[in-house]
Design a protein around this motif. Structure first.
Motif, PDB file in Angstrom:
ATOM      1  N   VAL A  67     -12.744  10.492  -1.027  1.00 37.34           N
ATOM      2  CA  VAL A  67     -13.921  11.371  -0.992  1.00 37.34           C
ATOM      3  C   VAL A  67     -13.538  12.801  -1.374  1.00 37.34           C
ATOM      4  N   SER A  68     -12.360  13.252  -0.905  1.00 37.69           N
ATOM      5  CA  SER A  68     -11.931  14.615  -1.231  1.00 37.69           C
ATOM      6  C   SER A  68     -11.704  14.768  -2.731  1.00 37.69           C
ATOM      7  N   VAL A  69     -11.081  13.772  -3.350  1.00 36.71           N
ATOM      8  CA  VAL A  69     -10.852  13.838  -4.798  1.00 36.71           C
ATOM      9  C   VAL A  69     -12.180  13.825  -5.554  1.00 36.71           C
ATOM     10  N   TYR A  70     -13.115  13.001  -5.094  1.00 40.33           N
ATOM     11  CA  TYR A  70     -14.420  12.944  -5.770  1.00 40.33           C
ATOM     12  C   TYR A  70     -15.161  14.272  -5.646  1.00 40.33           C
ATOM     13  N   LEU A  71     -15.167  14.845  -4.442  1.00 37.61           N
ATOM     14  CA  LEU A  71     -15.850  16.122  -4.257  1.00 37.61           C
ATOM     15  C   LEU A  71     -15.180  17.232  -5.067  1.00 37.61           C
ATOM     16  N   ALA A  72     -13.852  17.208  -5.114  1.00 39.68           N
ATOM     17  CA  ALA A  72     -13.137  18.246  -5.860  1.00 39.68           C
ATOM     18  C   ALA A  72     -13.427  18.153  -7.348  1.00 39.68           C
ATOM     19  N   VAL A  73     -13.411  16.935  -7.878  1.00 39.12           N
ATOM     20  CA  VAL A  73     -13.624  16.766  -9.320  1.00 39.12           C
ATOM     21  C   VAL A  73     -15.088  16.956  -9.692  1.00 39.12           C
ATOM     22  N   TYR A 168      -6.616  22.367  -6.770  1.00 42.12           N
ATOM     23  CA  TYR A 168      -5.473  21.558  -7.189  1.00 42.12           C
ATOM     24  C   TYR A 168      -4.372  21.570  -6.122  1.00 42.12           C
ATOM     25  N   MET A 169      -4.146  22.700  -5.512  1.00 43.03           N
ATOM     26  CA  MET A 169      -3.141  22.786  -4.452  1.00 43.03           C
ATOM     27  C   MET A 169      -3.561  21.985  -3.225  1.00 43.03           C
ATOM     28  N   LEU A 170      -4.851  22.039  -2.881  1.00 40.57           N
ATOM     29  CA  LEU A 170      -5.345  21.256  -1.746  1.00 40.57           C
ATOM     30  C   LEU A 170      -5.163  19.758  -1.980  1.00 40.57           C
ATOM     31  N   LEU A 171      -5.526  19.318  -3.175  1.00 43.24           N
ATOM     32  CA  LEU A 171      -5.375  17.896  -3.492  1.00 43.24           C
ATOM     33  C   LEU A 171      -3.905  17.491  -3.502  1.00 43.24           C
ATOM     34  N   VAL A 173      -1.498  18.803  -1.624  1.00 43.18           N
ATOM     35  CA  VAL A 173      -1.067  18.709  -0.227  1.00 43.18           C
ATOM     36  C   VAL A 173      -1.617  17.439   0.428  1.00 43.18           C
ATOM     37  N   LEU A 174      -2.896  17.159   0.197  1.00 38.90           N
ATOM     38  CA  LEU A 174      -3.505  15.968   0.804  1.00 38.90           C
ATOM     39  C   LEU A 174      -2.889  14.686   0.253  1.00 38.90           C
ATOM     40  N   GLY A 175      -2.604  14.672  -1.057  1.00 38.15           N
ATOM     41  CA  GLY A 175      -1.971  13.490  -1.630  1.00 38.15           C
ATOM     42  C   GLY A 175      -0.574  13.266  -1.100  1.00 38.15           C
ATOM     43  N   LEU A 176       0.197  14.330  -0.972  1.00 43.47           N
ATOM     44  CA  LEU A 176       1.544  14.204  -0.411  1.00 43.47           C
ATOM     45  C   LEU A 176       1.490  13.748   1.046  1.00 43.47           C
ATOM     46  N   GLU A 177       0.532  14.275   1.772  1.00 39.29           N
ATOM     47  CA  GLU A 177       0.371  13.875   3.178  1.00 39.29           C
ATOM     48  C   GLU A 177       0.047  12.385   3.284  1.00 39.29           C
ATOM     49  N   LEU A 178      -0.856  11.901   2.456  1.00 36.45           N
ATOM     50  CA  LEU A 178      -1.186  10.470   2.460  1.00 36.45           C
ATOM     51  C   LEU A 178       0.008   9.629   2.048  1.00 36.45           C
ATOM     52  N   PHE A 179       0.758  10.094   1.062  1.00 27.28           N
ATOM     53  CA  PHE A 179       1.913   9.351   0.556  1.00 27.28           C
ATOM     54  C   PHE A 179       2.997   9.201   1.625  1.00 27.28           C
ATOM     55  N   VAL A 180       3.103  10.166   2.535  1.00 29.44           N
ATOM     56  CA  VAL A 180       4.135  10.110   3.574  1.00 29.44           C
ATOM     57  C   VAL A 180       3.616   9.443   4.846  1.00 29.44           C
ATOM     58  N   ALA A 181       2.378   9.740   5.233  1.00 33.45           N
ATOM     59  CA  ALA A 181       1.856   9.256   6.517  1.00 33.45           C
ATOM     60  C   ALA A 181       1.480   7.782   6.476  1.00 33.45           C
ATOM     61  N   LEU A 182       0.946   7.319   5.354  1.00 31.44           N
ATOM     62  CA  LEU A 182       0.487   5.931   5.284  1.00 31.44           C
ATOM     63  C   LEU A 182       1.617   4.920   5.478  1.00 31.44           C
ATOM     64  N   PRO A 183       2.786   5.068   4.832  1.00 32.05           N
ATOM     65  CA  PRO A 183       3.879   4.116   5.111  1.00 32.05           C
ATOM     66  C   PRO A 183       4.342   4.139   6.563  1.00 32.05           C
ATOM     67  N   CYS A 184       4.321   5.305   7.200  1.00 28.22           N
ATOM     68  CA  CYS A 184       4.722   5.373   8.617  1.00 28.22           C
ATOM     69  C   CYS A 184       3.798   4.537   9.480  1.00 28.22           C
ATOM     70  N   LEU A 185       2.486   4.638   9.231  1.00 28.37           N
ATOM     71  CA  LEU A 185       1.533   3.852  10.008  1.00 28.37           C
ATOM     72  C   LEU A 185       1.677   2.359   9.730  1.00 28.37           C
ATOM     73  N   LEU A 186       1.938   2.009   8.484  1.00 30.10           N
ATOM     74  CA  LEU A 186       2.100   0.594   8.148  1.00 30.10           C
ATOM     75  C   LEU A 186       3.371   0.018   8.769  1.00 30.10           C
ATOM     76  N   ILE A 187       4.462   0.780   8.743  1.00 32.65           N
ATOM     77  CA  ILE A 187       5.702   0.316   9.366  1.00 32.65           C
ATOM     78  C   ILE A 187       5.519   0.178  10.880  1.00 32.65           C
ATOM     79  N   TYR A 188       4.853   1.148  11.485  1.00 26.97           N
ATOM     80  CA  TYR A 188       4.587   1.065  12.921  1.00 26.97           C
ATOM     81  C   TYR A 188       3.745  -0.163  13.249  1.00 26.97           C
ATOM     82  N   THR A 189       2.707  -0.404  12.446  1.00 26.87           N
ATOM     83  CA  THR A 189       1.848  -1.569  12.680  1.00 26.87           C
ATOM     84  C   THR A 189       2.640  -2.862  12.579  1.00 26.87           C
ATOM     85  N   ALA A 190       3.524  -2.959  11.588  1.00 27.90           N
ATOM     86  CA  ALA A 190       4.331  -4.172  11.429  1.00 27.90           C
ATOM     87  C   ALA A 190       5.266  -4.385  12.623  1.00 27.90           C
TER      88      ALA A 190
END
Length: 262
Positions: A67-73, A168-171, A173-190
């Motif tokens: 949604v953030s990418v869509y609103l930004a673009v 562009y800077m906001l996107l 930061v948000l993309g990097l945050e998703l790239f790092v946080a999502l694997p942590c949650l998936l590993i924790y879930t596993a």
């Protein structure tokens, strides 16, 4: 003399038994059956219900990023219907909407961390000390990552950049945050799902079982392994002592309640 001594011994024995019976209320009541005692001491395995919130949080994070990418673009960079964006946003800029959404995501991560800490503390109190230690840092990573992302977003917003560079800077930061946080949650879930699937016995019971069936190894302290550092051994001992203390208190309460019922 023998008969007199025997009578005196019997009298003294009867005198000793009666006061002890009066002093100890547990002796007056009926004996507790072995099955009832076993049901008090033995605990059924309880699963940790955090994988579902972790998956839901991961899904919400991906949706927020899309949604953030869509609103930004579409609305900020002007590649979409401008009239619709202006009518929906009003006096609030879409970059501010993205920042507000980031704050909402941080609040959700905070609530998720509190939920995880509650269930992991309960697992620790049931004797799963090794699982608690192995997931202690992993369960804290999402909150640390999102808090760091908030700091970076605050720096970007307060830097006085142009609108295009800001978005562009906001996107980024948000993309990097998703790239790092999502694997942590998936590993924790596993890891939690594997723990729930294995349905292992508490660590104390595993130690007792290994010591009973080990003939070649010398007896060692509970929680000690060859190659372990001193800090790790001390941490294991502290967790074990705290668990045994809480476990004894809980067993005492359950036994008193069971005695009162019988």
């Amino acid at each position: 003399m023998d008969s007199k001594g025997a009578s005196l011994y019997a009298a003294s024995a009867s005198v000793d038994v009666n006061p002890s019976t009066e002093e100890d209320p547990l002796v007056d009541g009926p004996l507790i059956s072995a099955d009832a005692l076993h049901s008090v001491i033995r605990r059924e395995f309880q699963t940790i219900p955090t994988p579902c919130p972790a998956v839901l949080l991961s899904f919400l994070h991906v949706v927020y990023m899309v949604v953030s990418v869509y609103l930004a673009v579409a609305c900020v960079l002007g590649f979409g219907p401008g009239e619709v964006c202006e009518s929906l946003s009003g006096n609030i800029g879409w970059d501010s909407v993205i920042v507000f959404g980031k704050v909402c995501m941080w609040v959700l991560v905070l609530l998720f961390g509190e939920c995880v800490q509650h269930h992991h503390s309960r697992a620790r109190s049931r004797g799963y000390l090794r699982f608690y230690r192995h997931t202690q840092k992993l369960k804290q990573l999402p909150f640390i990552i999102h808090s760091t992302g908030n700091v970076l977003v605050l720096v970007v917003v307060s830097a006085g950049l142009s609108k295009n560079v800001l978005i562009y800077m906001l996107l980024s930061v948000l993309g990097l945050e998703l790239f790092v946080a999502l694997p942590c949650l998936l590993i924790y879930t596993a890891r939690v799902m594997r723990f729930n699937r294995e349905r292992a016995v508490p660590d104390v019971s595993q130690e007792e079982h290994s010591h009973m069936h080990s003939n070649t190894r010398l007896p060692t302290e509970t929680g000690f392994r060859e190659g372990s550092s001193l800090d790790e051994v001390v941490e294991k001992q502290a967790d074990l002592i705290e668990y045994l203390k809480q476990h004894n208190i809980l067993l005492s309460k359950r036994l008193l309640n069971l005695t009162a019922q019988h």
